[in-house]
Design a protein around this motif. Sequence first.
Motif, PDB file in Angstrom:
ATOM      1  N   ASN A  69       6.118-103.364   0.317  1.00  0.00           N
ATOM      2  CA  ASN A  69       6.957-104.447   0.816  1.00  0.00           C
ATOM      3  C   ASN A  69       8.426-104.043   0.904  1.00  0.00           C
ATOM      4  N   SER A  70       9.145-104.733   1.786  1.00  0.00           N
ATOM      5  CA  SER A  70      10.582-104.471   1.947  1.00  0.00           C
ATOM      6  C   SER A  70      11.210-105.632   2.708  1.00  0.00           C
ATOM      7  N   THR A  71      12.407-105.999   2.313  1.00  0.00           N
ATOM      8  CA  THR A  71      13.198-106.927   3.125  1.00  0.00           C
ATOM      9  C   THR A  71      14.308-106.153   3.828  1.00  0.00           C
ATOM     10  N   ARG A  72      15.177-105.509   3.059  1.00  0.00           N
ATOM     11  CA  ARG A  72      16.376-104.880   3.594  1.00  0.00           C
ATOM     12  C   ARG A  72      16.074-103.620   4.407  1.00  0.00           C
ATOM     13  N   THR A  73      15.314-102.704   3.817  1.00  0.00           N
ATOM     14  CA  THR A  73      15.160-101.386   4.440  1.00  0.00           C
ATOM     15  C   THR A  73      14.431-101.504   5.783  1.00  0.00           C
ATOM     16  N   ARG A  74      13.322-102.224   5.803  1.00  0.00           N
ATOM     17  CA  ARG A  74      12.554-102.325   7.047  1.00  0.00           C
ATOM     18  C   ARG A  74      13.378-103.008   8.144  1.00  0.00           C
ATOM     19  N   VAL A 121       9.019 -94.184   6.961  1.00  0.00           N
ATOM     20  CA  VAL A 121       7.863 -94.352   6.069  1.00  0.00           C
ATOM     21  C   VAL A 121       8.279 -94.809   4.685  1.00  0.00           C
ATOM     22  N   ARG A 122       7.711 -95.918   4.247  1.00  0.00           N
ATOM     23  CA  ARG A 122       7.800 -96.308   2.830  1.00  0.00           C
ATOM     24  C   ARG A 122       6.391 -96.273   2.250  1.00  0.00           C
ATOM     25  N   HIS A 123       6.279 -95.647   1.086  1.00  0.00           N
ATOM     26  CA  HIS A 123       4.944 -95.496   0.493  1.00  0.00           C
ATOM     27  C   HIS A 123       5.070 -95.500  -1.029  1.00  0.00           C
ATOM     28  N   ALA A 151      12.350 -90.927  -4.357  1.00  0.00           N
ATOM     29  CA  ALA A 151      13.611 -90.883  -3.597  1.00  0.00           C
ATOM     30  C   ALA A 151      13.748 -92.080  -2.664  1.00  0.00           C
ATOM     31  N   HIS A 152      14.992 -92.466  -2.441  1.00  0.00           N
ATOM     32  CA  HIS A 152      15.319 -93.490  -1.445  1.00  0.00           C
ATOM     33  C   HIS A 152      16.637 -93.035  -0.809  1.00  0.00           C
ATOM     34  N   PRO A 153      16.539 -91.958   0.002  1.00  0.00           N
ATOM     35  CA  PRO A 153      17.777 -91.288   0.432  1.00  0.00           C
ATOM     36  C   PRO A 153      18.682 -92.137   1.315  1.00  0.00           C
ATOM     37  N   THR A 154      18.126 -93.002   2.164  1.00  0.00           N
ATOM     38  CA  THR A 154      19.043 -93.806   2.997  1.00  0.00           C
ATOM     39  C   THR A 154      19.747 -94.873   2.158  1.00  0.00           C
ATOM     40  N   GLN A 155      19.086 -95.359   1.079  1.00  0.00           N
ATOM     41  CA  GLN A 155      19.774 -96.292   0.161  1.00  0.00           C
ATOM     42  C   GLN A 155      20.950 -95.560  -0.491  1.00  0.00           C
ATOM     43  N   ALA A 156      20.707 -94.315  -0.924  1.00  0.00           N
ATOM     44  CA  ALA A 156      21.803 -93.554  -1.551  1.00  0.00           C
ATOM     45  C   ALA A 156      22.954 -93.373  -0.576  1.00  0.00           C
ATOM     46  N   HIS A 282      24.495-103.508  -5.938  1.00  0.00           N
ATOM     47  CA  HIS A 282      23.083-103.685  -6.304  1.00  0.00           C
ATOM     48  C   HIS A 282      22.276-103.413  -5.041  1.00  0.00           C
ATOM     49  N   PRO A 283      21.227-102.576  -5.131  1.00  0.00           N
ATOM     50  CA  PRO A 283      20.469-102.269  -3.908  1.00  0.00           C
ATOM     51  C   PRO A 283      19.601-103.425  -3.431  1.00  0.00           C
ATOM     52  N   GLY A 284      19.347-104.410  -4.323  1.00  0.00           N
ATOM     53  CA  GLY A 284      18.413-105.468  -4.013  1.00  0.00           C
ATOM     54  C   GLY A 284      16.986-104.944  -4.101  1.00  0.00           C
ATOM     55  N   PRO A 285      16.017-105.822  -4.270  1.00  0.00           N
ATOM     56  CA  PRO A 285      16.182-107.252  -4.539  1.00  0.00           C
ATOM     57  C   PRO A 285      16.735-107.481  -5.954  1.00  0.00           C
TER      58      PRO A 285
HETATM   59  N1   CP Z   1      17.005-101.783  -1.474  1.00  0.00           N
HETATM   60  C1   CP Z   1      15.767-101.854  -0.952  1.00  0.00           C
HETATM   61  O1   CP Z   1      15.090-100.846  -0.753  1.00  0.00           O
HETATM   62  O2   CP Z   1      15.383-103.126  -0.659  1.00  0.00           O
HETATM   63  P1   CP Z   1      13.991-103.493   0.047  1.00  0.00           P
HETATM   64  O3   CP Z   1      12.900-103.169  -0.922  1.00  0.00           O
HETATM   65  O4   CP Z   1      14.083-104.963   0.349  1.00  0.00           O
HETATM   66  O5   CP Z   1      13.877-102.673   1.283  1.00  0.00           O
END
Ligand code: CP
Length: 338
Positions: A69-74, A121-123, A151-156, A282-285
């Motif tokens: 699941n994702s809100t922000r990244t997707r 891709v998120r996995h 890793a979550h390189p685009t968040q970084a 804060h990266p959220g959620p």
């Molecule tokens: N920060 C982050 O990855 O949020 P999502 O899980 O909502 O994409």
Amino acid sequence: MHIAALHQPSQVQLNQQGNLKHFLTIEGLSKESLTKILDTAQSFLDENNNLINRPLLEGLTVMNLFFENSTRTRTTFEAAAKRLSANVLNIDIARSSTSKGETLRDTLWNLEAMAADIFVVRHSSSGAAHFIAKDVCPNVAIINAGDGRHAHPTQAMLDMLTIRRETKKPFEQLSVAIIGDIKHSRVARSNVAALQTLGCKDIRVIAPNTLLPVGFNEYGEHVRLFNQMNGGVTDCDVIIALRIQNERIDSPALASQSEFYKMYGLNKERLALAKPDCIVMHPGPMNRGVEIDSSVADGDQSVILKQVTNGIAVRMAVLALAMQGQLQEQGLIEAISL
Ligand code: CP
């Protein structure tokens, strides 16, 4: 793939000229590469922080593949791809034939045959994006949108862009605190790597021992551990609060969420120990009342929603740069001019 193997600098993401062709991890990238991403992202923002559209990916197809699941990244990847004039397909994994036993490899080969140029891709498995880029679809630009604890390189990078824009100080002069569930956090891992590469000399990790990874010294230079909030946040320029990753914890790491808030919750009193112009991220959620108090999350020092907007600019930059690197590898460098 074991997570330790993923800490090794990866050349899979670079083309023969040393430019990005996939974006899988911060590790192994130079300060110049990270700065290029930040500068390119900056070029998609005007002086009033409005996003600037550029049709750099016209005629190309971006597929969002979110197995978690994702809100922000997707959503920000979709917004970024549309602002670059790409065709965007959000693949509904829950309704795909993976539920009928189709392998990840077969699913991806079928999507590649539908003329995909970029997979985002998120996995839940650490190493999934690396595996796809190396062994399944090397000619599609693979962007890691978060893999397990790795890793979550685009968040970084959106966090680094936010720090650069909001503090207006060189990374070398900053004290940055990261608070909370370090053990299960891909964001913490990628942020520490990005801060180290960009020259930050004072990275403080604040957590109870139960939320630190085994072998904490794997984080390397300029990282200090604090078990107490008060010493950790004193005189900081940047505080990044992280949520407890309950979905990745298989045995109790905490007495209770209220106990965590009492010990590590970021409230106004603790924030007052940092520099007066310290920014709160804060990266959220967010879990209000667990890792952060609403008075801080919504307060004057919070840049949490600016992180989200900066995320679109960073994702535009990463999509364009990785596609440019792929085309360069295939002898089509003129196709994207940044
Ligand atoms: N920060 C982050 O990855 O949020 P999502 O899980 O909502 O994409």
